[in-house]
Design an enzyme around this catalytic site. Structure first.
Site, mmCIF file in Angstrom:
data_model
loop_
_atom_site.group_PDB
_atom_site.id
_atom_site.type_symbol
_atom_site.label_atom_id
_atom_site.label_comp_id
_atom_site.label_asym_id
_atom_site.label_seq_id
_atom_site.Cartn_x
_atom_site.Cartn_y
_atom_site.Cartn_z
ATOM 1 N N SER A 5 0.838 -1.199 0.000
ATOM 2 C CA SER A 5 0.000 0.000 0.000
ATOM 3 C C SER A 5 0.870 1.245 0.000
ATOM 4 O O SER A 5 1.659 1.476 0.922
ATOM 5 C CB SER A 5 -0.905 0.014 1.228
ATOM 6 O OG SER A 5 -1.470 1.302 1.358
ATOM 7 N N HIS A 33 -1.381 -1.242 -4.172
ATOM 8 C CA HIS A 33 -2.623 -0.787 -3.547
ATOM 9 C C HIS A 33 -2.580 0.731 -3.354
ATOM 10 O O HIS A 33 -1.638 1.271 -2.772
ATOM 11 C CB HIS A 33 -2.756 -1.497 -2.205
ATOM 12 C CG HIS A 33 -4.050 -1.310 -1.493
ATOM 13 N ND1 HIS A 33 -5.180 -2.052 -1.779
ATOM 14 C CD2 HIS A 33 -4.410 -0.479 -0.487
ATOM 15 C CE1 HIS A 33 -6.171 -1.688 -0.963
ATOM 16 N NE2 HIS A 33 -5.732 -0.724 -0.173
ATOM 17 N N ASP A 35 -4.680 3.894 -1.849
ATOM 18 C CA ASP A 35 -5.778 4.257 -0.951
ATOM 19 C C ASP A 35 -6.268 5.667 -1.261
ATOM 20 O O ASP A 35 -5.587 6.650 -0.975
ATOM 21 C CB ASP A 35 -5.303 4.173 0.502
ATOM 22 C CG ASP A 35 -5.104 2.743 0.953
ATOM 23 O OD1 ASP A 35 -6.084 1.970 0.888
ATOM 24 O OD2 ASP A 35 -3.983 2.387 1.360
ATOM 25 N N MET A 37 -8.779 8.471 -0.326
ATOM 26 C CA MET A 37 -9.617 8.896 0.813
ATOM 27 C C MET A 37 -10.066 10.331 0.580
ATOM 28 O O MET A 37 -9.280 11.166 0.140
ATOM 29 C CB MET A 37 -8.827 8.832 2.115
ATOM 30 C CG MET A 37 -8.229 7.471 2.416
ATOM 31 S SD MET A 37 -7.526 7.435 4.075
ATOM 32 C CE MET A 37 -6.616 5.887 4.027
ATOM 33 N N HIS A 66 -8.341 1.412 -3.959
ATOM 34 C CA HIS A 66 -9.283 1.202 -2.845
ATOM 35 C C HIS A 66 -9.932 2.553 -2.546
ATOM 36 O O HIS A 66 -9.296 3.423 -1.957
ATOM 37 C CB HIS A 66 -8.486 0.657 -1.650
ATOM 38 C CG HIS A 66 -9.286 0.478 -0.404
ATOM 39 N ND1 HIS A 66 -8.692 0.287 0.835
ATOM 40 C CD2 HIS A 66 -10.631 0.439 -0.183
ATOM 41 C CE1 HIS A 66 -9.630 0.152 1.751
ATOM 42 N NE2 HIS A 66 -10.815 0.249 1.168
ATOM 43 N N MET A 68 -12.034 4.843 -0.626
ATOM 44 C CA MET A 68 -12.710 5.124 0.649
ATOM 45 C C MET A 68 -13.337 6.498 0.508
ATOM 46 O O MET A 68 -12.880 7.486 1.070
ATOM 47 C CB MET A 68 -11.691 5.064 1.797
ATOM 48 C CG MET A 68 -11.285 3.630 2.123
ATOM 49 S SD MET A 68 -9.747 3.534 3.058
ATOM 50 C CE MET A 68 -8.586 3.614 1.714
ATOM 51 N N MET A 137 -11.806 -5.553 5.396
ATOM 52 C CA MET A 137 -10.984 -4.621 6.177
ATOM 53 C C MET A 137 -10.644 -5.253 7.522
ATOM 54 O O MET A 137 -11.528 -5.728 8.235
ATOM 55 C CB MET A 137 -11.728 -3.303 6.418
ATOM 56 C CG MET A 137 -11.910 -2.414 5.195
ATOM 57 S SD MET A 137 -10.399 -1.933 4.335
ATOM 58 C CE MET A 137 -9.458 -1.117 5.627
ATOM 59 N N GLY A 142 -9.168 4.353 7.006
ATOM 60 C CA GLY A 142 -8.855 5.765 7.225
ATOM 61 C C GLY A 142 -7.386 6.050 7.483
ATOM 62 O O GLY A 142 -6.902 7.102 7.089
ATOM 63 N N PHE A 143 -6.690 5.120 8.121
ATOM 64 C CA PHE A 143 -5.301 5.389 8.490
ATOM 65 C C PHE A 143 -4.456 4.123 8.371
ATOM 66 O O PHE A 143 -4.946 3.027 8.644
ATOM 67 C CB PHE A 143 -5.224 5.918 9.929
ATOM 68 C CG PHE A 143 -5.969 7.217 10.098
ATOM 69 C CD1 PHE A 143 -5.355 8.431 9.781
ATOM 70 C CD2 PHE A 143 -7.289 7.220 10.521
ATOM 71 C CE1 PHE A 143 -6.060 9.629 9.896
ATOM 72 C CE2 PHE A 143 -8.003 8.407 10.636
ATOM 73 C CZ PHE A 143 -7.387 9.625 10.329
ATOM 74 N N GLY A 144 -3.182 4.316 8.004
ATOM 75 C CA GLY A 144 -2.229 3.215 8.020
ATOM 76 C C GLY A 144 -1.698 3.019 9.434
ATOM 77 O O GLY A 144 -1.969 3.831 10.331
ATOM 78 N N GLY A 145 -0.975 1.937 9.634
ATOM 79 C CA GLY A 145 -0.274 1.726 10.893
ATOM 80 C C GLY A 145 -1.143 1.332 12.076
ATOM 81 O O GLY A 145 -0.710 1.413 13.222
ATOM 82 N N ASP A 175 -6.895 -6.162 4.359
ATOM 83 C CA ASP A 175 -6.240 -4.854 4.358
ATOM 84 C C ASP A 175 -6.278 -4.245 5.754
ATOM 85 O O ASP A 175 -7.352 -4.017 6.307
ATOM 86 C CB ASP A 175 -6.979 -3.938 3.363
ATOM 87 C CG ASP A 175 -6.343 -2.566 3.234
ATOM 88 O OD1 ASP A 175 -5.231 -2.346 3.747
ATOM 89 O OD2 ASP A 175 -6.987 -1.697 2.597
ATOM 90 N N GLY A 177 -3.042 -3.622 9.016
ATOM 91 C CA GLY A 177 -2.282 -4.274 10.082
ATOM 92 C C GLY A 177 -1.617 -5.572 9.680
ATOM 93 O O GLY A 177 -1.235 -6.375 10.538
ATOM 94 N N GLY A 197 0.974 -1.928 4.098
ATOM 95 C CA GLY A 197 1.547 -0.602 3.949
ATOM 96 C C GLY A 197 2.811 -0.452 4.759
ATOM 97 O O GLY A 197 3.934 -0.558 4.244
HETATM 98 C C1 DX5 Z 1 -6.406 1.830 5.676
HETATM 99 C C2 DX5 Z 1 -5.956 1.488 4.259
HETATM 100 C C3 DX5 Z 1 -4.867 0.502 4.189
HETATM 101 C C4 DX5 Z 1 -3.559 0.960 4.798
HETATM 102 C C5 DX5 Z 1 -2.937 -0.227 5.436
HETATM 103 O O1 DX5 Z 1 -7.566 2.581 5.611
HETATM 104 O O2 DX5 Z 1 -7.037 0.976 3.530
HETATM 105 O O3 DX5 Z 1 -4.648 0.087 2.848
HETATM 106 O O4 DX5 Z 1 -2.627 1.449 3.866
HETATM 107 O O5 DX5 Z 1 -1.807 0.211 6.096
HETATM 108 P P1 DX5 Z 1 -1.077 -0.751 7.145
HETATM 109 O O6 DX5 Z 1 -0.597 -1.935 6.376
HETATM 110 O O7 DX5 Z 1 0.000 0.107 7.665
HETATM 111 O O8 DX5 Z 1 -2.117 -1.121 8.171
HETATM 112 ZN ZN ZN Z 2 -6.570 0.087 1.566
#
Ligand code: DX5
Ligand code: ZN
Length: 225
Positions: A5, A33, A35, A37, A66, A68, A137, A142-145, A175, A177, A197
């Site tokens: 991602s 991927h 994202d 948003m 993806h 969102m 999901m 909404g957020f990575g990490g 997708d 974590g 990601g």
């Molecule tokens: C979250 C995104 C994911 C995100 C995953 O809303 O849809 O694609 O990039 O990031 P990690 O792998 O860091 O959880």
């Molecule tokens: Zn995603």
């Protein structure tokens, strides 16, 4: 399949970050991927169609968009027309899921449907008969990490069994974590495609991280019935 991602990549160097995980099919990223948003469907804001169009020129890896976003019925088709390989919309946002899938496919893309953690798979099985990808999901979008939600594995197992019994023909994608510790659970539950990601782009060597994730997933894949 592994789908790094770009959300966790350096946005000032997206083309390079895309190419860093590329490579021969089966070796580098299978899908990349992206994202999208809109600060409405999710609180965060990332990138949109102009950036995807630029990425399409910068990499040969198939783009997995993806979305969102609110009102995907209006916006998703543009990503398919631009040349995205797979375009995934959210079940919670789409007004007409069947037309959506047909329109995406008519524009030459694979059609994907994503379910937030609180959205039940069983309510969407009929619609999913028209789709190519199911994105489960494993965090709130909404957020990575964020941390992997292991309690989503029931949804993944149910999706796997619907595919194995011929009720659906979707790629089962997870997708959120996903890393070297959590991918094992998602692979054993029967996922086919793993979005990662932070686990890829925070690694010293992102390409090696992709290969390592693929090896763990392959080792934990359930036996085909
Ligand atoms: C979250 C995104 C994911 C995100 C995953 O809303 O849809 O694609 O990039 O990031 P990690 O792998 O860091 O959880
Ligand atoms: Zn995603």
């Amino acid at each position: 399949m592994i789908a790094p991602s770009l959300l966790a990549a350096d946005f000032a160097r997206l083309g390079e970050e895309a190419r860093i995980v590329g490579g021969e099919p089966g070796a580098g990223a299978d899908w990349l991927h992206v994202d999208v948003m809109d600060a409405h469907f999710v609180p965060n804001l990332t990138l949109g169609l102009p950036v995807v169009e630029a990425l399409l020129k910068a990499t040969t890896t198939p783009l997995d968009c993806h979305l969102m976003i609110d009102d995907p019925d209006r916006w998703a088709i543009g990503y398919a027309e631009a040349g995205a390989y797979n375009v995934t919309v959210h079940a919670e946002a789409v007004a007409d899921p069947i037309s959506m899938a047909a329109n995406l496919r008519a524009a030459g893309a694979k059609a994907g449907l994503s379910l937030k953690p609180g959205t039940a798979l069983d309510d969407w099985v009929e619609a999913l008969k028209h789709y190519d990808t199911l994105l489960v999901m494993t965090v709130e979008p909404g957020f990575g990490g964020q941390s992997f939600m292991a309690d989503m594995m029931g949804k993944v197992r149910r999706a796997r069994s619907l595919v194995d019994t011929g009720h659906l023909t979707v790629v089962v994608q997870v997708d959120g974590g996903i890393n070297a510790e959590t991918i094992e659970q998602a692979a054993s539950a029967g996922a086919d495609c793993f979005v990662a990601g932070s686990a890829v782009y925070s690694a010293q060597d992102p390409a090696a991280a992709v290969a390592a994730l693929r090896a763990i997933a392959a080792a934990h894949r359930p036996a085909t019935p």
